[in-house]
Design a protein around this motif. Structure first.
Motif, short mmCIF file in Angstrom:
data_model
loop_
_atom_site.label_atom_id
_atom_site.label_comp_id
_atom_site.label_asym_id
_atom_site.label_seq_id
_atom_site.Cartn_x
_atom_site.Cartn_y
_atom_site.Cartn_z
N ARG A 131 0.82 -1.22 0.00
CA ARG A 131 0.00 0.00 0.00
C ARG A 131 0.84 1.27 0.00
O ARG A 131 0.33 2.37 -0.24
N ALA A 132 2.16 1.13 0.27
CA ALA A 132 3.05 2.30 0.31
C ALA A 132 3.39 2.81 -1.08
O ALA A 132 3.95 3.91 -1.22
N ASP A 133 3.04 2.05 -2.11
CA ASP A 133 3.34 2.44 -3.49
C ASP A 133 2.74 3.82 -3.79
O ASP A 133 1.54 4.04 -3.60
N GLY A 134 3.58 4.75 -4.22
CA GLY A 134 3.08 6.09 -4.54
C GLY A 134 3.14 7.08 -3.39
O GLY A 134 2.89 8.27 -3.58
N PHE A 135 3.47 6.60 -2.18
CA PHE A 135 3.59 7.50 -1.02
C PHE A 135 5.07 7.76 -0.73
O PHE A 135 5.91 6.87 -0.90
N ASP A 136 5.37 8.96 -0.25
CA ASP A 136 6.74 9.32 0.10
C ASP A 136 7.01 8.82 1.53
O ASP A 136 7.08 9.60 2.48
#
Length: 372
Positions: A131-136
């Motif tokens: 779910r961390a994909d795309g988050f800094d």
């Protein structure tokens, strides 16, 4: 070494030297009890108990996008948690099923510690990483970075105060602060799973034995004893606290479990499971799901998870956890029952224990609430 071999905590040799009965729990070799589990249970209720909880799964989430990631990945409003505070929350699948219940500590503005159940740590780590994909933000497996020692019970604040100059009086329930305990750097959290006041201490595994011995020595005059997982289970059952795999599972949403309050639809942005959970919330209002209730035995026979709850020969629910209650002196259980039979005092309830319908009284949870 076989991948099926159990993992050992940093305190393993110490537990064995204390004569602990060890058991496999979620792939870890853990102390079940040191002597009498009833005595350990009552020590936590009246004095203090010391637990090794190093099997719990610690996951650190850091970076400018850490709050946004956790708001998206979990059902709670994690961005609103202040630094030094903690929140009970859940991670759900897209269909709303509960993957795990969690405690999230905000350590710094851009750093969080997510604590998962031992049996679900890898599942939670995988889900957060995906779910961390795309988050800094960076998700880090810190299970090997921490040992976790808990001191629980009415005497625990006094015991801990003798070993630290951290401001324990100012430390609220569900808060954590960095400090030093017996010369050991620790995250001191006022959390627990017993229904009593107490603390959970996250430390470097290399410091675990020193801290355990210091707490044992400081706690001896107050009646502190080492405690295993067996009494931890009866303590949390009396306190009406859910256990994953019993009261919580992927086949239940938080609304099914009576914990819809942890789902924060008002937070900004989308989150995993939002649509399914909105439907579950609407359905629960119109057609209440089975309700989690407490059951107290009129007799002596102990109910176990999976036993059916009956009224007049008809199945109206299922026991999720059951055990003898040392505090109440009678067997107790948590069970999901049809809403029509969930009111405290409902008559005619039985639990099918090997073909015999044993009489039980429906009570509101929790069974036990400490005197503040």
């Amino acid at each position: 070494m076989s991948s099926n071999a159990p993992r050992h905590t940093a305190l393993d040799a110490l537990h064995r030297s204390l004569g602990a009965t060890m058991t496999d729990f979620a792939g870890w070799d853990m102390p079940l009890r040191y002597g009498s589990e009833r005595d350990e249970h009552l020590a936590v209720r009246t004095k203090a108990g010391l637990f090794d909880l190093s099997h719990m799964g610690e996951i650190t989430v850091t970076g400018p996008g850490a709050a946004a990631l956790l708001n998206y990945a979990l059902v709670g409003n994690i961005a609103s948690v202040g630094v030094g505070r903690a929140r009970y929350t859940m991670i759900c699948r897209t269909d709303g099923g509960i993957l795990d219940d969690l405690i999230v500590y905000r350590l710094e503005e851009q750093a969080y510690l997510v604590v998962a159940n031992a049996s679900n740590a890898q599942v939670v780590l995988d889900a957060l990483t995906e779910r961390a994909d795309g988050f800094d933000a960076v998700v880090r497996d810190d299970r090997d970075a921490y040992a976790l020692i808990a001191v629980q019970g009415p005497e625990s604040p006094g015991i801990l105060k003798s070993l630290t100059d951290a401001d324990l009086d100012g430390l609220k329930y569900y808060a954590g602060l960095p400090g030093t305990v017996a010369g050991v750097p620790a995250l001191i959290a006022r959390t627990g799973y017993t229904g009593e006041d107490g603390f959970e201490l996250f430390v470097d595994p290399a410091d675990a034995e020193k801290l355990w011995r210091a707490l044992t020595e400081a706690g001896a005059p107050a009646g502190l004893v080492p405690c295993g997982l067996s009494c931890r289970d009866t303590l949390r059952l009396e306190a009406g606290m859910p256990l994953y795999g019993h009261e919580l599972s992927t086949s239940l949403t938080p609304f099914d479990a009576g914990l819809g309050r942890v789902v924060k639809f008002e937070k900004e942005g989308d989150f995993v499971g939002r649509e399914a959970l909105a439907e579950a919330a609407a359905l629960a209002e119109k057609n209440p799901p089975r309700v989690l209730v407490g059951l107290i035995a009129e007799g002596r026979r102990v109910p176990r998870a999976g036993y059916t709850v009956v009224v007049g020969g008809e199945v109206i629910g299922e026991v999720t956890s059951g055990a003898p209650s040392p505090t109440l002196g009678r067997p107790i259980a948590m069970a999901y029952v049809d809403a029509a039979h969930a009111a405290p005092g409902t008559a005619g309830i039985g639990v099918d224990i090997r073909g015999s319908h044993e009489p039980y009284e429906v009570v509101a949870l929790p069974f036990y609430r400490r005197q503040k």
